[in-house]
Design an enzyme around this catalytic site. Structure first.
Site, mmCIF file in Angstrom:
data_model
loop_
_atom_site.group_PDB
_atom_site.id
_atom_site.type_symbol
_atom_site.label_atom_id
_atom_site.label_comp_id
_atom_site.label_asym_id
_atom_site.label_seq_id
_atom_site.Cartn_x
_atom_site.Cartn_y
_atom_site.Cartn_z
ATOM 1 C CG ASN A 94 -1.865 -1.176 1.219
ATOM 2 O OD1 ASN A 94 -2.036 -1.820 0.197
ATOM 3 N ND2 ASN A 94 -2.456 -1.471 2.358
ATOM 4 C CG HIS A 144 3.895 -1.986 -4.853
ATOM 5 N ND1 HIS A 144 2.729 -2.713 -4.916
ATOM 6 C CD2 HIS A 144 4.867 -2.803 -5.321
ATOM 7 C CE1 HIS A 144 2.995 -3.932 -5.390
ATOM 8 N NE2 HIS A 144 4.287 -4.008 -5.641
ATOM 9 C CG ASN A 152 -8.618 -11.716 0.872
ATOM 10 O OD1 ASN A 152 -9.738 -11.269 0.596
ATOM 11 N ND2 ASN A 152 -7.540 -11.384 0.179
ATOM 12 C CG LEU A 153 -13.517 -9.003 2.502
ATOM 13 C CD1 LEU A 153 -14.244 -8.242 1.399
ATOM 14 C CD2 LEU A 153 -14.399 -9.104 3.742
ATOM 15 C CB ALA A 158 -8.681 -6.534 7.375
HETATM 16 C C1 BJW Z 1 -10.296 -7.399 2.070
HETATM 17 C C2 BJW Z 1 -11.176 -6.438 2.515
HETATM 18 C C3 BJW Z 1 -11.369 -6.381 3.883
HETATM 19 C C4 BJW Z 1 -11.109 -6.228 0.401
HETATM 20 N N1 BJW Z 1 -10.731 -7.226 4.681
HETATM 21 N N2 BJW Z 1 -9.663 -8.235 2.874
HETATM 22 C C5 BJW Z 1 3.229 -11.943 -16.122
HETATM 23 C C6 BJW Z 1 3.430 -12.880 -15.119
HETATM 24 C C7 BJW Z 1 4.044 -12.528 -13.919
HETATM 25 C C8 BJW Z 1 4.449 -11.225 -13.697
HETATM 26 C C9 BJW Z 1 4.252 -10.296 -14.689
HETATM 27 C C10 BJW Z 1 3.658 -10.647 -15.889
HETATM 28 N N3 BJW Z 1 3.584 -9.538 -16.666
HETATM 29 C C11 BJW Z 1 4.100 -8.500 -15.978
HETATM 30 C C12 BJW Z 1 4.519 -8.951 -14.764
HETATM 31 C C13 BJW Z 1 5.137 -8.157 -13.665
HETATM 32 C C14 BJW Z 1 4.148 -7.202 -13.054
HETATM 33 C C15 BJW Z 1 2.885 -7.966 -12.663
HETATM 34 O O1 BJW Z 1 2.803 -8.578 -11.610
HETATM 35 N N4 BJW Z 1 1.847 -7.881 -13.473
HETATM 36 C C16 BJW Z 1 0.605 -8.612 -13.171
HETATM 37 C C17 BJW Z 1 -0.568 -7.776 -13.638
HETATM 38 C C18 BJW Z 1 0.671 -9.991 -13.781
HETATM 39 N N5 BJW Z 1 4.803 -6.664 -11.870
HETATM 40 C C19 BJW Z 1 5.558 -5.590 -11.945
HETATM 41 O O2 BJW Z 1 5.728 -4.975 -12.980
HETATM 42 C C20 BJW Z 1 6.302 -5.202 -10.678
HETATM 43 N N6 BJW Z 1 7.692 -5.102 -10.953
HETATM 44 C C21 BJW Z 1 8.434 -6.173 -11.240
HETATM 45 O O3 BJW Z 1 7.966 -7.296 -11.322
HETATM 46 O O4 BJW Z 1 9.766 -5.879 -11.421
HETATM 47 C C22 BJW Z 1 10.648 -6.958 -11.707
HETATM 48 C C23 BJW Z 1 11.375 -7.372 -10.458
HETATM 49 C C24 BJW Z 1 10.839 -8.319 -9.622
HETATM 50 C C25 BJW Z 1 11.536 -8.719 -8.474
HETATM 51 C C26 BJW Z 1 12.746 -8.169 -8.180
HETATM 52 C C27 BJW Z 1 13.283 -7.196 -9.019
HETATM 53 C C28 BJW Z 1 12.588 -6.808 -10.165
HETATM 54 C C29 BJW Z 1 5.819 -3.849 -10.180
HETATM 55 C C30 BJW Z 1 4.426 -3.917 -9.684
HETATM 56 C C31 BJW Z 1 3.945 -2.536 -9.269
HETATM 57 C C32 BJW Z 1 2.507 -2.576 -8.810
HETATM 58 N N7 BJW Z 1 2.059 -1.277 -8.573
HETATM 59 C C33 BJW Z 1 0.684 -1.074 -8.124
HETATM 60 C C34 BJW Z 1 0.341 0.399 -8.318
HETATM 61 C C35 BJW Z 1 0.920 1.196 -7.183
HETATM 62 C C36 BJW Z 1 0.510 2.608 -7.311
HETATM 63 C C37 BJW Z 1 -0.842 2.939 -6.929
HETATM 64 O O5 BJW Z 1 -1.279 2.615 -5.802
HETATM 65 O O6 BJW Z 1 -1.466 3.569 -7.740
HETATM 66 O O7 BJW Z 1 0.516 -1.485 -6.776
HETATM 67 S S1 BJW Z 1 -0.481 -2.110 -8.993
HETATM 68 C C38 BJW Z 1 -1.580 -2.304 -7.632
HETATM 69 O O8 BJW Z 1 -1.692 -3.717 -7.328
HETATM 70 C C39 BJW Z 1 -0.879 -1.640 -6.439
HETATM 71 C C40 BJW Z 1 -1.060 -2.686 -5.373
HETATM 72 O O9 BJW Z 1 -0.068 -2.514 -4.381
HETATM 73 C C41 BJW Z 1 -0.975 -3.985 -6.126
HETATM 74 C C42 BJW Z 1 -1.566 -5.151 -5.412
HETATM 75 O O10 BJW Z 1 -2.947 -4.994 -5.227
HETATM 76 P P1 BJW Z 1 -3.647 -5.546 -3.910
HETATM 77 O O11 BJW Z 1 -3.149 -4.806 -2.742
HETATM 78 O O12 BJW Z 1 -3.550 -7.014 -3.864
HETATM 79 O O13 BJW Z 1 -5.158 -5.036 -4.129
HETATM 80 P P2 BJW Z 1 -6.375 -5.775 -4.880
HETATM 81 O O14 BJW Z 1 -7.410 -4.747 -5.098
HETATM 82 O O15 BJW Z 1 -5.921 -6.547 -6.042
HETATM 83 O O16 BJW Z 1 -6.901 -6.847 -3.809
HETATM 84 C C43 BJW Z 1 -7.523 -6.442 -2.603
HETATM 85 C C44 BJW Z 1 -7.788 -7.685 -1.775
HETATM 86 O O17 BJW Z 1 -8.311 -7.293 -0.521
HETATM 87 C C45 BJW Z 1 -8.815 -8.642 -2.393
HETATM 88 O O18 BJW Z 1 -8.297 -9.973 -2.326
HETATM 89 C C46 BJW Z 1 -10.040 -8.503 -1.506
HETATM 90 O O19 BJW Z 1 -10.770 -9.722 -1.338
HETATM 91 C C47 BJW Z 1 -9.423 -8.096 -0.199
HETATM 92 N N8 BJW Z 1 -10.275 -7.292 0.658
HETATM 93 N N9 BJW Z 1 -11.691 -5.761 1.391
HETATM 94 C C48 BJW Z 1 -9.905 -8.162 4.112
HETATM 95 N N10 BJW Z 1 -12.231 -5.476 4.416
#
Ligand code: BJW
Length: 233
Positions: A88, A112, A204-205, A222
């Site tokens: 986050n 991030h 998680n939810l 949470a």
């Molecule tokens: C509740 C709840 C409640 C709700 N109680 N629970 C193909 C395969 C594999 C990888 C890749 C690929 N193609 C590209 C990639 C790499 C890419 C990637 O992963 N892409 C995917 C789309 C496949 N990754 C990257 O590019 C990353 N960099 C990288 O890999 O560099 C290479 C490297 C790796 C390792 C070492 C060195 C180099 C960078 C990723 C950057 C992500 N950035 C973001 C934006 C941040 C800015 C912003 O905030 O605007 O980060 S994307 C966005 O998603 C944000 C979040 O941090 C991230 C994760 O999301 P999160 O937190 O999981 O949220 P949600 O909405 O998805 O889920 C919420 C959850 O909460 C749900 O499960 C609900 O059920 C739950 N919930 N209410 C409990 N009350």
């Protein structure tokens, strides 16, 4: 006992911070590629800055919830190493830990980035940034630099990965809270923890697509599930 906790948007949802992957696939009406990639920023810096300006302003209206506070309480009494890795970009964990100072051995990493920081495009230096950022915001850190949000966009390298991987290789317990597991490398942390022989728990939810990778699942909001689980430790 060494602990690594990974949090995602779900931990802040009940504070009023929206999660990312809602059913319409849009973030506040924007396509992910337009606002969370270096290419999106290069194409339309004003749109990207406005998106983050809005989210930065919204931080003034939210407060840490019972899940952030339960993690801070645990950090104050945990005897081993405790690494809290959050995906986050809000500052809700920081605020909870400021209210309840952690024991030695605790560290918080924003892998991030952080909304309340800006980065100079020329020098890469990072500084606190609480107000709005203009599309062509001049950098106070370099005469030719501009300021961009200190956010890790898709295709960029997440922060402090070596430290995170080292902690995962030595952890006994890994807890993943409120993350969909859709974004790498965070989605792969559970594998690294399992390789280290750690007990792995998802909170998680609802069960996520990767739920079978965890030894245990605790399901519910949470603010209830996190304090209840942490009380068992
Ligand atoms: C509740 C709840 C409640 C709700 N109680 N629970 C193909 C395969 C594999 C990888 C890749 C690929 N193609 C590209 C990639 C790499 C890419 C990637 O992963 N892409 C995917 C789309 C496949 N990754 C990257 O590019 C990353 N960099 C990288 O890999 O560099 C290479 C490297 C790796 C390792 C070492 C060195 C180099 C960078 C990723 C950057 C992500 N950035 C973001 C934006 C941040 C800015 C912003 O905030 O605007 O980060 S994307 C966005 O998603 C944000 C979040 O941090 C991230 C994760 O999301 P999160 O937190 O999981 O949220 P949600 O909405 O998805 O889920 C919420 C959850 O909460 C749900 O499960 C609900 O059920 C739950 N919930 N209410 C409990 N009350």
């Amino acid at each position: 006992m060494n602990l690594v906790v990974l949090t995602g948007a779900g931990v802040s949802a009940e504070s009023g911070v929206p999660t990312f992957r809602a059913s319409d696939g849009l973030w506040c009406g924007h396509r992910i590629e337009d606002v969370a990639t270096p290419e999106g920023y290069a194409a339309d810096p004003a749109l990207v800055q406005d998106f983050y300006n809005l989210r930065r302003r919204q931080l003034a209206e939210v407060r840490p919830n019972a899940a952030h506070r339960a993690l801070a309480d645990l950090a104050a009494r945990w005897a081993g190493d405790f690494l809290l890795v959050t995906q986050n970009v809000d500052d809700l964990h920081d605020r909870a830990h400021a209210e309840t100072p952690p024991a030695e051995g605790f560290e918080l990493i924003h892998m991030h980035g952080e909304l309340l920081k800006g980065r100079c495009t020329r020098s890469g230096a990072v500084m606190d940034w609480t107000g709005d950022m203009a599309a062509d915001q001049a950098s106070p850190l370099h005469p030719q630099g501009r300021m961009r949000p200190h956010i890790v966009w898709f295709g960029e390298t997440p922060l402090q990965m070596e430290q995170i991987e080292r902690a995962l290789a030595h952890c006994d317990l890994f807890v993943s809270i409120g993350t969909s597991g859709a974004v790498y490398p965070a989605a792969g942390f559970v594998d690294l923890a399992r390789r280290a022989g750690a007990r792995t728990v998802e909170i998680n939810l609802e069960p996520t697509a990767g739920a079978r990778l965890f030894d245990e699942g605790v399901y519910g909001p949470a603010t209830q599930a996190v304090p209840a689980f942490l009380d068992t430790l």
